[in-house]
Design a protein around this motif. Sequence first.
Motif, PDB file in Angstrom:
ATOM      1  N   MET A   1      -1.514   5.329  -4.543  1.00 58.22           N
ATOM      2  CA  MET A   1      -1.927   5.752  -3.213  1.00 58.22           C
ATOM      3  C   MET A   1      -1.213   4.889  -2.175  1.00 58.22           C
ATOM      4  O   MET A   1      -0.921   3.727  -2.421  1.00 58.22           O
ATOM      5  CB  MET A   1      -3.446   5.615  -3.045  1.00 58.22           C
ATOM      6  N   ARG A   2      -0.972   5.500  -0.995  1.00 61.39           N
ATOM      7  CA  ARG A   2      -0.264   4.760   0.035  1.00 61.39           C
ATOM      8  C   ARG A   2      -0.814   5.107   1.399  1.00 61.39           C
ATOM      9  O   ARG A   2      -1.226   6.240   1.653  1.00 61.39           O
ATOM     10  CB  ARG A   2       1.229   5.087   0.000  1.00 61.39           C
ATOM     11  N   ARG A   3      -0.776   4.106   2.284  1.00 61.63           N
ATOM     12  CA  ARG A   3      -1.047   4.297   3.696  1.00 61.63           C
ATOM     13  C   ARG A   3       0.108   3.711   4.481  1.00 61.63           C
ATOM     14  O   ARG A   3       0.884   2.917   3.971  1.00 61.63           O
ATOM     15  CB  ARG A   3      -2.347   3.586   4.116  1.00 61.63           C
ATOM     16  N   GLY A   4       0.187   4.114   5.724  1.00 61.60           N
ATOM     17  CA  GLY A   4       1.224   3.571   6.587  1.00 61.60           C
ATOM     18  C   GLY A   4       0.984   2.105   6.871  1.00 61.60           C
ATOM     19  O   GLY A   4      -0.068   1.547   6.552  1.00 61.60           O
ATOM     20  N   PRO A   5       1.959   1.424   7.497  1.00 56.90           N
ATOM     21  CA  PRO A   5       1.814  -0.002   7.791  1.00 56.90           C
ATOM     22  C   PRO A   5       0.602  -0.328   8.631  1.00 56.90           C
ATOM     23  O   PRO A   5       0.041  -1.421   8.538  1.00 56.90           O
ATOM     24  CB  PRO A   5       3.119  -0.336   8.541  1.00 56.90           C
ATOM     25  N   THR A   6       0.167   0.610   9.451  1.00 57.77           N
ATOM     26  CA  THR A   6      -1.001   0.372  10.308  1.00 57.77           C
ATOM     27  C   THR A   6      -2.227   1.138   9.825  1.00 57.77           C
ATOM     28  O   THR A   6      -3.160   1.360  10.578  1.00 57.77           O
ATOM     29  CB  THR A   6      -0.680   0.790  11.753  1.00 57.77           C
ATOM     30  N   GLY A   7      -2.236   1.532   8.570  1.00 55.48           N
ATOM     31  CA  GLY A   7      -3.369   2.279   8.036  1.00 55.48           C
ATOM     32  C   GLY A   7      -3.145   3.769   8.181  1.00 55.48           C
ATOM     33  O   GLY A   7      -2.036   4.252   8.051  1.00 55.48           O
ATOM     34  N   GLY A   8      -4.201   4.502   8.455  1.00 58.32           N
ATOM     35  CA  GLY A   8      -4.076   5.943   8.627  1.00 58.32           C
ATOM     36  C   GLY A   8      -4.499   6.691   7.379  1.00 58.32           C
ATOM     37  O   GLY A   8      -5.274   6.202   6.547  1.00 58.32           O
ATOM     38  N   VAL A   9      -3.972   7.901   7.241  1.00 63.62           N
ATOM     39  CA  VAL A   9      -4.359   8.778   6.149  1.00 63.62           C
ATOM     40  C   VAL A   9      -3.796   8.258   4.828  1.00 63.62           C
ATOM     41  O   VAL A   9      -2.634   7.868   4.741  1.00 63.62           O
ATOM     42  CB  VAL A   9      -3.853  10.211   6.410  1.00 63.62           C
ATOM     43  N   GLU A  10      -4.616   8.281   3.799  1.00 65.13           N
ATOM     44  CA  GLU A  10      -4.192   7.870   2.462  1.00 65.13           C
ATOM     45  C   GLU A  10      -3.561   9.063   1.742  1.00 65.13           C
ATOM     46  O   GLU A  10      -4.135  10.151   1.704  1.00 65.13           O
ATOM     47  CB  GLU A  10      -5.392   7.347   1.671  1.00 65.13           C
ATOM     48  N   VAL A  11      -2.361   8.863   1.199  1.00 66.85           N
ATOM     49  CA  VAL A  11      -1.659   9.929   0.503  1.00 66.85           C
ATOM     50  C   VAL A  11      -1.346   9.482  -0.918  1.00 66.85           C
ATOM     51  O   VAL A  11      -1.194   8.284  -1.198  1.00 66.85           O
ATOM     52  CB  VAL A  11      -0.345  10.307   1.221  1.00 66.85           C
ATOM     53  N   GLU A  12      -1.276  10.458  -1.798  1.00 63.49           N
ATOM     54  CA  GLU A  12      -0.959  10.172  -3.187  1.00 63.49           C
ATOM     55  C   GLU A  12       0.551  10.157  -3.376  1.00 63.49           C
ATOM     56  O   GLU A  12       1.242  11.111  -3.017  1.00 63.49           O
ATOM     57  CB  GLU A  12      -1.589  11.216  -4.101  1.00 63.49           C
ATOM     58  N   VAL A  13       1.057   9.079  -3.965  1.00 65.79           N
ATOM     59  CA  VAL A  13       2.491   8.942  -4.211  1.00 65.79           C
ATOM     60  C   VAL A  13       2.855   9.540  -5.563  1.00 65.79           C
ATOM     61  O   VAL A  13       3.745  10.376  -5.684  1.00 65.79           O
ATOM     62  CB  VAL A  13       2.919   7.463  -4.138  1.00 65.79           C
ATOM     63  N   SER A  14       2.164   9.093  -6.611  1.00 62.94           N
ATOM     64  CA  SER A  14       2.480   9.559  -7.966  1.00 62.94           C
ATOM     65  C   SER A  14       1.235   9.500  -8.818  1.00 62.94           C
ATOM     66  O   SER A  14       0.278   8.767  -8.521  1.00 62.94           O
ATOM     67  CB  SER A  14       3.594   8.686  -8.571  1.00 62.94           C
ATOM     68  N   ARG A  15       1.254  10.298  -9.903  1.00 59.28           N
ATOM     69  CA  ARG A  15       0.105  10.348 -10.806  1.00 59.28           C
ATOM     70  C   ARG A  15       0.616  10.579 -12.237  1.00 59.28           C
ATOM     71  O   ARG A  15       1.542  11.372 -12.451  1.00 59.28           O
ATOM     72  CB  ARG A  15      -0.816  11.497 -10.395  1.00 59.28           C
ATOM     73  N   VAL A  16       0.028   9.872 -13.194  1.00 60.88           N
ATOM     74  CA  VAL A  16       0.298  10.134 -14.599  1.00 60.88           C
ATOM     75  C   VAL A  16      -1.003  10.625 -15.225  1.00 60.88           C
ATOM     76  O   VAL A  16      -2.034   9.955 -15.167  1.00 60.88           O
ATOM     77  CB  VAL A  16       0.846   8.883 -15.337  1.00 60.88           C
ATOM     78  N   GLY A  17      -0.971  11.823 -15.789  1.00 55.97           N
ATOM     79  CA  GLY A  17      -2.172  12.424 -16.334  1.00 55.97           C
ATOM     80  C   GLY A  17      -2.500  11.920 -17.731  1.00 55.97           C
ATOM     81  O   GLY A  17      -1.726  11.166 -18.348  1.00 55.97           O
ATOM     82  N   PRO A  18      -3.644  12.321 -18.253  1.00 54.11           N
ATOM     83  CA  PRO A  18      -4.040  11.917 -19.614  1.00 54.11           C
ATOM     84  C   PRO A  18      -3.022  12.346 -20.673  1.00 54.11           C
ATOM     85  O   PRO A  18      -2.926  11.722 -21.733  1.00 54.11           O
ATOM     86  CB  PRO A  18      -5.387  12.612 -19.814  1.00 54.11           C
ATOM     87  N   VAL A  51      14.583   2.943  -1.336  1.00 60.43           N
ATOM     88  CA  VAL A  51      13.439   3.028  -0.423  1.00 60.43           C
ATOM     89  C   VAL A  51      13.907   3.103   1.027  1.00 60.43           C
ATOM     90  O   VAL A  51      14.959   2.574   1.399  1.00 60.43           O
ATOM     91  CB  VAL A  51      12.495   1.827  -0.626  1.00 60.43           C
ATOM     92  N   HIS A  52      13.104   3.763   1.828  1.00 62.53           N
ATOM     93  CA  HIS A  52      13.361   3.947   3.248  1.00 62.53           C
ATOM     94  C   HIS A  52      12.281   3.223   4.043  1.00 62.53           C
ATOM     95  O   HIS A  52      11.251   2.812   3.489  1.00 62.53           O
ATOM     96  CB  HIS A  52      13.341   5.435   3.606  1.00 62.53           C
ATOM     97  N   PRO A  53      12.471   3.059   5.347  1.00 56.35           N
ATOM     98  CA  PRO A  53      11.412   2.457   6.167  1.00 56.35           C
ATOM     99  C   PRO A  53      10.082   3.178   6.046  1.00 56.35           C
ATOM    100  O   PRO A  53       9.017   2.561   6.153  1.00 56.35           O
ATOM    101  CB  PRO A  53      11.984   2.564   7.591  1.00 56.35           C
ATOM    102  N   ALA A  54      10.120   4.500   5.786  1.00 57.02           N
ATOM    103  CA  ALA A  54       8.867   5.257   5.652  1.00 57.02           C
ATOM    104  C   ALA A  54       8.092   4.856   4.406  1.00 57.02           C
ATOM    105  O   ALA A  54       6.891   5.153   4.291  1.00 57.02           O
ATOM    106  CB  ALA A  54       9.163   6.753   5.627  1.00 57.02           C
ATOM    107  N   ASP A  55       8.758   4.194   3.439  1.00 57.70           N
ATOM    108  CA  ASP A  55       8.068   3.781   2.217  1.00 57.70           C
ATOM    109  C   ASP A  55       7.260   2.505   2.393  1.00 57.70           C
ATOM    110  O   ASP A  55       6.473   2.141   1.514  1.00 57.70           O
ATOM    111  CB  ASP A  55       9.085   3.575   1.086  1.00 57.70           C
ATOM    112  N   ALA A  56       7.462   1.798   3.496  1.00 53.87           N
ATOM    113  CA  ALA A  56       6.682   0.575   3.738  1.00 53.87           C
ATOM    114  C   ALA A  56       5.243   0.940   4.045  1.00 53.87           C
ATOM    115  O   ALA A  56       4.931   2.030   4.522  1.00 53.87           O
ATOM    116  CB  ALA A  56       7.297  -0.208   4.895  1.00 53.87           C
ATOM    117  N   GLY A  57       4.330   0.012   3.748  1.00 53.66           N
ATOM    118  CA  GLY A  57       2.921   0.249   4.037  1.00 53.66           C
ATOM    119  C   GLY A  57       2.012  -0.406   3.031  1.00 53.66           C
ATOM    120  O   GLY A  57       2.364  -1.412   2.397  1.00 53.66           O
ATOM    121  N   LEU A  58       0.831   0.167   2.866  1.00 57.25           N
ATOM    122  CA  LEU A  58      -0.192  -0.367   1.969  1.00 57.25           C
ATOM    123  C   LEU A  58      -0.267   0.506   0.719  1.00 57.25           C
ATOM    124  O   LEU A  58      -0.292   1.739   0.816  1.00 57.25           O
ATOM    125  CB  LEU A  58      -1.555  -0.383   2.675  1.00 57.25           C
ATOM    126  N   TYR A  59      -0.286  -0.136  -0.443  1.00 56.88           N
ATOM    127  CA  TYR A  59      -0.352   0.576  -1.728  1.00 56.88           C
ATOM    128  C   TYR A  59      -1.547   0.080  -2.542  1.00 56.88           C
ATOM    129  O   TYR A  59      -1.934  -1.098  -2.453  1.00 56.88           O
ATOM    130  CB  TYR A  59       0.925   0.356  -2.539  1.00 56.88           C
TER     131      TYR A  59
END
Length: 280
Positions: A1-18, A51-59
């Motif tokens: 999961m990731r958020r922007g550097p200043t918080g905001g909406v949490e988005v899913e980056v990647s998932r590994v299923g069962p 990675v790009h500047p958009a990849d920075a933030g909270l994980y």
Amino acid sequence: MRRGPTGGVEVEVSRVGPDGVVTWGDDVSRAGGGSMEKEADGKFSLRLFSVHPADAGLYRCAVSVYAGRLTPGPSSPATITQRSEWVTVSLKTDDVRVSASVDLPRRPLLRRGSTITMLCNVSVETSASSQVEVQWLQKPKEPARKDVTFSEDATAQLIATLSYDGLTRIYSNASDLSVDRVSETSYRLRIFSAREEDQGHYQCQAEVWLQDPRGGWYNTGSRAESETVHLYLYARVADLLLIPLVVGVSSALFVGVLIIATVTCCFMKRLARQRSRIRK
């Protein structure tokens, strides 16, 4: 999961299923490429490439357990889900300096119906390969408040864009417009058959895009806004000649009518005197 550097909406980056299948839920991360792997029991790794500047933030990561089910379906509710603490990912980006200025040549005299040309001169300082996206804005009136900038003013309208890859977008439904790149640092806006509605204040904005090691392009977030120029259109020569033409025709008609009336009046008086003599 990731958020922007200043918080905001949490988005899913990647998932590994069962079943071990990896899915990507974020277009930004997939654009640069990446991988998600199980390195050992209870240990998973996420790698993002280019990675790009958009990849920075909270994980953070989230682990879900499906008790009693070997192959839970996509919509199956998890028995329990635990989430880790957030970690901050910061990126050191290339130094980018950009400036923009707009030029409106005023010779010959700018008239209605003519083609108006404006130039946006952009200067970029960076060590990496770069491209520039240029936007043109028009504002027909002065800002309501002096502390409101051109781009913040609600009356400012985006009329055209030339993207970093050369794609042109025209947003104005009024006069015919075109935008192009005339040199390495100069971008042109042309207004064909300019009308009164085209008058107002114009500004160009420049955004810098850099190329990553994989050959892709990304927006650095570095941008510059030019000062505004005012476009005023003078009347056409035909319009200027119309007024004296109308005045001249009106004057000629008035003089003609006056002469005819005078001649007719004198002739009628003379005719009346002659008739009076004959009767005597």
